[in-house]
Design a protein around this motif. Sequence first.
Motif, PDB file in Angstrom:
ATOM      1  N   TYR A   1       0.824  -1.163  -0.021  1.00 35.83           N
ATOM      2  CA  TYR A   1       0.247  -0.088   0.096  1.00 35.83           C
ATOM      3  C   TYR A   1       0.950   1.292   0.099  1.00 35.83           C
ATOM      4  O   TYR A   1       0.688   2.296  -0.715  1.00 35.83           O
TER       5      TYR A   1
ATOM      6  N   MET B   1      -6.523   2.451   5.381  1.00 37.31           N
ATOM      7  CA  MET B   1      -6.377   2.403   4.239  1.00 37.31           C
ATOM      8  C   MET B   1      -7.191   3.026   3.183  1.00 37.31           C
ATOM      9  O   MET B   1      -6.850   3.910   2.172  1.00 37.31           O
TER      10      MET B   1
ATOM     11  N   MET C   1      -3.116  -0.301  -5.397  1.00 36.55           N
ATOM     12  CA  MET C   1      -3.349   0.296  -4.101  1.00 36.55           C
ATOM     13  C   MET C   1      -4.452  -0.252  -3.262  1.00 36.55           C
ATOM     14  O   MET C   1      -4.534  -0.099  -2.173  1.00 36.55           O
TER      15      MET C   1
END
Length: 932
Positions: A96, A342, A454
């Motif tokens: 990430y 995230m 991502m």
Amino acid sequence: MNSLIWIPLLPLIGTLVPLFSARFSRTACAFLTAGLPALALFLILSKAPEIFDGQAFQASIPWIPAMGLELAFRLDGLVLLFAILIIGIGLLVILYARYYLSSQDSIGKFYSYLILFMFAMLGVVMSDNLIQIWVFWELTSISSFLLISFWGHKSDARKGARMALTITGAGGLALLAGLLILGQVVGSYSLQDALDSGDLVRASASYPVIVVLVLLGAFTKSAQFPFHFWLPNAMAAPTPVSAYLHSATMVKAGIFLMARFYPTLAGTELWFLIVSMTGLATFLLGGYIALFQHDLKGLLANSTISHLGLITLLLGMGTDLALVAAIFHIINHATFKASLFMAAGIIDHESGSRDMRQLNGLWKYMPYTATLAMVASSAMAGVPLLNGFLSKEMFFTETLHQGSLGSLSWMVPVMATLGGVMSVAYSTRFVHDVFFNGEPINLPKTPHEPPRYMRVPVEILVGLCLLVGIFPSLVVGDLLYAASGAALNDFVPYYSLAIWHGLNFPLLMSVLALIGGLFVYYNRQHLFKFQSQFPVSDPKLVFEGIVQQISARAEQFMAIVDNGSLQRYIYFVLSLTIVMSAVPLLDLNTTAGRRPEIPVDALSITAAVLLTISGLATVLWHRKRMVALITLSVVGLVVTLAFAKFSAPDLALTQLSVEVVTVILLMLALFFLPQKTPKESSPRRIVRDLGIAAMLGGIVGTISYAMMTRPLDTISDFFLANSKIGGGGTNVVNVILVDFRGFDTLGEITVLGIAALGIYKLIARMKLFMPSSDSNGRPWSTDSHPILLAVISQSLLPLALLVSAYIFLRGHNLPGGGFIAGLITSVAIIQQYVAHGVDWMKDRMKLDYQVMIGSGITISALTGVGSWFFDRPFLTSWFDYFYLPAIGKFELASAMIFDLGVYLTVIGATMLILANLGKLTTSERPVLEEHE
């Protein structure tokens, strides 16, 4: 080496990988960084089937066996769970962060800090020794400080990092005290011994102190009330740090600590009151504050505090099923909260804002990310068919079955339901205010979906939320059972992970929480209006204000104590020494012991008189510095003769060499100082100093006489008996230095090298003015390097080097060795500097003294490491005898290589100081007339 040792060792080695791979592409750096942690995860998972069968693994590396010190690691069900979370989520964060960090950010440094933190967390959960747990515990605080302050150009990042380090560091000190007392009560610092001694610990009078100290460490690390304020302010860190540290790992360290010591400390009313009440307060307060946050990460940070309070509340209830529920929620919270952080990072990255007052209607622009975030938010709210629902139902069940509060026990399930209402409310706000609720308002850039990879970490974690929620027994059944059994250190009670348990009170509480949360969110304007009546305070500013006040008070105190008077400092030190030494002497009935005194001869009397006169002369003429230096050198010479008389030739040679080097150093330093100093002491101070000196001298003389007239049991006989057969040398002093106490010597030369480098850096930046005349106004001679001195020094150089080599080679069996030889060589070289000057020497002797220091320490260290290849302890020496026709029988010992390292370090350190101090006397410096 046992494969268990490699699990924490691989990430430790992995901290170096990103520093070297950062020169490659960002993707290559990410994958290379993930390599060693992935291998560690593979090693962990390879042990999983055996751990699920009830086995536990332990491994240790002896450190100091005589003291019972070792590096000890364990792998059981609880460790397996946390290790999977630490490494598994860490690997997702690495992927990430590759897309989150900008090109201006140092990705190599970030990954290095991240893997260092991973190593520290693995050390905490895998340590099988109480003190070792604390060492890694503090390392997590340090590495998290580096991560939180990664964007050091931002004030919020620096302040948040300082706050986190201060709070968790203070808790770490309390934890250390608690673990030390626990080890004393148990009689061992082995973790397993502590886990098996629960009854002993709970019956101990020290139990309340242990509980309070250990829980202070746990509460500060896991942001429990009243230490909860540091976590939201740590959100100034990059979002990958928040996703990793503040949802899945670091804040779980305190939870792990409470679960780990559950068999030892839980099960009492004190534990219930402190842990459960703290958890309940944190659960409610965190949920309430989260509802009013406008910053996405602020909402998630406070919701993390709330869920940590929920887990703490379960651990405080003291029932086995509550512990099972707590561990289950640890798993679930790590998955949905890491994915939410995230997702928040993606929103911030692709829209340029985290303010929910601007982030509206993002479903239109980021539908895929919105779907993932909504599923994770639903898990956080406890919606059915998601993992959060199952563990929250177990939580509601356990609140119904506790009765520790007597007639007030009904309040616990009510408060738990209220906390569930808050959880639904802030989860609903996260979803509605960000992805719906109109159109975006003044965003810095148009939102859009992130790069494909991502989203992969978020997809994996959200997928786990769904799989655990639908197939709990299949996905985490074995892991939960093994972790619960290890935490309980006993059999695990029956529990059910079924999705449906029928119509019951826990289900009713879940329904009430869902409906109540939606109702609260729908009427949120009334709550916002109510909350707006209270003054807003920034904990970061309050904390900084307290720190500044403490600093100001400390500066005031130091201004009183530290006034720059060397006499005053020495007065305080010597006065304290007198008090500490004189009090025990009052209990000594007689000074003289039974040991016979040595007869006094004329030589001893002469030396004593000379020593006394020289000492008095140094004091009386201390303002005439050159005269004082000469008289002081006489004192050193008499001490050298005393060592020689009492059969200590090694000490005599060392003292003589050090005396010569010291005199040269002081003469170089005195060149820049006046030859005389003005009279400074008043008559009152002189009388005081004379009194202090007389008392201290009397005390030292009394102690010396008492010790010398009494027989002492020492370890000298052991060294005398084993010097030849164990170390291969007849010079006991040298064998002790390079063999029996070689580790001490390695540490000493390392300190010597560091000190020399520090002094060199100070000297290199000094700007001094050379005197052009003496104190009487007579100019210095223009002939700085007389021809006679130059000729004599050149003649002495080969002789001095020959003596140095002789002293070095004979050191193992006769007086000598690397330290003395190094000083003799240094004196020989400094003679050339004095006779010819720095520039002349620079052209003829191209030695890098810094490299010499490093080489010496490295050689000595590698000598010790070499013994590992023969399965022997560090710095174990080797020796044997050989025969050559021309030479005859001779001895070779590995200790000579170690002594070579000492030799090089001493030369490098001595010359680095002396030669560079001599540079200050060159003609390049401006000239200033001498003045009184």
